[in-house]
Scaffold this active site. Structure first.
Site, mmCIF file in Angstrom:
data_model
loop_
_atom_site.group_PDB
_atom_site.id
_atom_site.type_symbol
_atom_site.label_atom_id
_atom_site.label_comp_id
_atom_site.label_asym_id
_atom_site.label_seq_id
_atom_site.Cartn_x
_atom_site.Cartn_y
_atom_site.Cartn_z
ATOM 1 N N HIS A 18 0.845 -1.210 0.000
ATOM 2 C CA HIS A 18 0.000 0.000 0.000
ATOM 3 C C HIS A 18 0.875 1.253 0.000
ATOM 4 O O HIS A 18 0.613 2.198 -0.738
ATOM 5 C CB HIS A 18 -0.885 0.049 1.265
ATOM 6 N N LYS A 42 -17.599 -6.227 9.156
ATOM 7 C CA LYS A 42 -16.347 -6.979 9.290
ATOM 8 C C LYS A 42 -15.803 -6.771 10.700
ATOM 9 O O LYS A 42 -16.055 -5.740 11.315
ATOM 10 C CB LYS A 42 -15.316 -6.435 8.296
ATOM 11 N N ARG A 91 -1.773 -6.437 -8.277
ATOM 12 C CA ARG A 91 -0.560 -7.215 -7.996
ATOM 13 C C ARG A 91 -0.369 -8.337 -8.988
ATOM 14 O O ARG A 91 0.735 -8.596 -9.446
ATOM 15 C CB ARG A 91 -0.634 -7.808 -6.575
ATOM 16 N N SER A 129 -2.817 -7.871 3.153
ATOM 17 C CA SER A 129 -3.110 -7.685 4.584
ATOM 18 C C SER A 129 -3.534 -9.015 5.207
ATOM 19 O O SER A 129 -3.150 -9.337 6.326
ATOM 20 C CB SER A 129 -4.220 -6.656 4.767
HETATM 21 O O1 PNS Z 1 -9.479 -3.381 1.087
HETATM 22 P P1 PNS Z 1 -10.209 -3.728 -0.158
HETATM 23 O O2 PNS Z 1 -11.040 -4.980 0.007
HETATM 24 O O3 PNS Z 1 -9.293 -3.844 -1.314
HETATM 25 O O4 PNS Z 1 -11.226 -2.507 -0.486
HETATM 26 C C1 PNS Z 1 -12.450 -2.696 -1.122
HETATM 27 C C2 PNS Z 1 -13.209 -1.348 -1.273
HETATM 28 C C3 PNS Z 1 -13.212 -0.572 0.024
HETATM 29 C C4 PNS Z 1 -12.541 -0.510 -2.345
HETATM 30 C C5 PNS Z 1 -14.659 -1.696 -1.715
HETATM 31 O O5 PNS Z 1 -15.193 -2.653 -0.858
HETATM 32 C C6 PNS Z 1 -15.590 -0.493 -1.748
HETATM 33 O O6 PNS Z 1 -15.494 0.345 -2.613
HETATM 34 N N1 PNS Z 1 -16.506 -0.396 -0.751
HETATM 35 C C7 PNS Z 1 -17.429 0.715 -0.620
HETATM 36 C C8 PNS Z 1 -18.859 0.350 -1.044
HETATM 37 C C9 PNS Z 1 -19.023 0.474 -2.555
HETATM 38 O O7 PNS Z 1 -18.931 1.543 -3.131
HETATM 39 N N2 PNS Z 1 -19.292 -0.679 -3.189
HETATM 40 C C10 PNS Z 1 -19.429 -0.798 -4.623
HETATM 41 C C11 PNS Z 1 -18.078 -1.039 -5.277
HETATM 42 S S1 PNS Z 1 -18.241 -1.366 -6.993
#
Ligand code: PNS
Length: 165
Positions: A18, A42, A91, A129
């Site tokens: 990150h 979560k 990645r 993570s």
């Molecule tokens: O840590 P991660 O799992 O890589 O992050 C995922 C994240 C936070 C980018 C994704 O879950 C997200 O955007 N969540 C917010 C809710 C949302 O907008 N969902 C639709 C995504 S298409």
């Protein structure tokens, strides 16, 4: 007009992968907001305020990096912050399908926001993570894969879990 990017994620915990992407983003864009997801369903290892504190400590020397939290739809947050770009790290090919789906869904939700994929340095291509947490909890070495301050906190969490358990 300055180009502002948002780099969203759970950051539980922040890894050197990150950090690498954020540092690259800070060079490429006028500003980059690290947006930490508030996800009450979560059960994260680090609380939201711990994740914010750790990220702020790591990036205190980079003035165009901001640490913030968000909840709800990501594209709404990006629009509220008047950012134009969403940054995601890629990645390996295995990341691609999920990232592709999210990028296209976000594009459909708000066509004025573009997702830019960035590759971390090669040595971080296997860092995640989830794996970091697993390795630390089993007593493995993660030195060099997370910032030192994160490594110390991970170790103290494992120690606390052992004495409590
Ligand atoms: O840590 P991660 O799992 O890589 O992050 C995922 C994240 C936070 C980018 C994704 O879950 C997200 O955007 N969540 C917010 C809710 C949302 O907008 N969902 C639709 C995504 S298409």
């Amino acid at each position: 007009m300055p180009t502002l990017a948002v780099y969203p994620g759970s950051f539980d915990p922040l890894t050197n992968g990150h950090v690498d992407i954020i540092t690259r983003g800070a060079r490429l864009f006028d500003g980059i907001i690290v947006a930490i997801l508030v996800n009450p369903e979560k059960s994260p290892l680090f609380t939201l305020s711990e994740r914010v504190e750790l990220a702020r400590a790591v990036f205190k020397g980079l003035p165009n990096v901001e640490i913030d939290t968000f909840e709800g739809l990501l594209v709404d947050y990006v629009a509220r912050r008047k950012a134009q770009v969403l940054v995601r790290g890629l990645r390996a090919v295995s990341d691609f399908e999920y990232e592709f789906q999210m990028a296209l869904m976000n594009q459909r939700l708000n066509d004025r926001i573009d997702t830019v994929f960035m590759m971390p340095a090669e040595q971080y291509t296997y860092t995640s993570s989830r794996l970091i947490k697993e390795v630390v909890s089993l007593g493995g070495r993660i030195h060099g894969l997370v910032p030192e301050i994160v490594e110390e906190r991970l170790r103290s969490k494992v120690r606390t879990a052992r004495t409590e358990g």
